[in-house]
Design a protein around this motif. Sequence first.
Motif: not given
Length: 405
Positions: A25-26, A258, A302, A307, A309-310
């Motif tokens: 994840s970020t 989430t 990832k 990409d 993420t928010n």
Amino acid sequence: MIKQFGLIIACVAITSAVNAQKADSTVVVSDVTEEIQYNNDKYKVETNHFFDNWFVSGGFGGQVLFGNHDKQVKFFNRIAPALDIAVGKWFTPGIGVRLMYSGLSVKGATQKEGHGEFPTHSTGEDVPGKGGDGYWLMKQKFKFYNLHLDALFNMSNILYGYNEKRVYNCSPYFGLGWTRVWESPQSMEVSANVGILNSFRLNDALDLNLDIRGAYVSDRFDGELGGRWGEGLWSATIGLTYKFKPRGWDRSKTIIRTHDRRSELKAMQDKLNDMQAQLAKRKTDSITVIRTIAAASFVVFKIDTWDLTNEARVQLSLFAENIKKADPNVIYIITGYADKGTGSVERNIVLSKNRARVVYECLVNEFGVPKKQLRIDHKGGVDNMFYNDPRMSRAVITKVLEEKE
């Protein structure tokens, strides 16, 4: 003074790396919520394990031998008892396999002693109307078994999708087996089996079965050669199937995780603001003013993606605000990295380059950072940069490049 400031920036960058989350994840995971979305496609289910969906079955009914003298004996006089016992497994809702014992005995007619090439299974009784002087047929009866392995195809599930509550399932099957007659004259022959298993659901564990089957064996099966290509067995049995746990299939599903990072991002931002305030108050004896510089940013991606993420965009928005509040003459270098342990050299170069590019575009296009303050670089695949954790290498680090006077 500049050395002290550099050490502070390095500490901030390392602190961000330590807090990176375990999953790809970020940002750091503080609160994780999971949402399970089930696939409504009735043709897709979760793959089962080896010990799932096993069953045993048993049935009793009748069977008829189609041999050399069928026309001389009435059909109903040739019906003999039949027994089925099987164990099997369904690999998918539509495909399974079973090993079955079927047999008991068969009845028919055979030649009297001396008329056939081989001894027969005669009961010693003349066939009515076909025995006695001038005739040559006697009643026949012998015991046998047929051990066969069948491939099952549940056409109800294959054509209409899996439904664990369906009352009726139709499963054609075919297989090969081994038949043996252990009474003299003995016979051991290969059998070809084909049939339809009709299952009626009683509850989750039990089915009522109607099994209709045909088997083909050699002409030697009944101990008498009659010039035929072979002989057949037709049987119909009614019985029960018990399905062991775990039984059935789960619908295919997707788990969405989430991550809520807002509270930790705010705490980090407050800490950075405090450090910047302390640096702004420091002055040398010659009243040298320390320029305000935005603390380094660390964004993780990832595996095999670039990409944003928010959560990453929130972190970059805070970083962009600090750049615009800091000295406008300071230049920041955006460096992309990839994990050397996964992917080819060429792929890692593409990943690191694109990761740096999307961070640059986000800072400029979304948050208004001046292009003149940013530079882009990429390093391709690198060994674990922080704490021997390959996920920390799937990152973009933005820090001070130089100061323009």
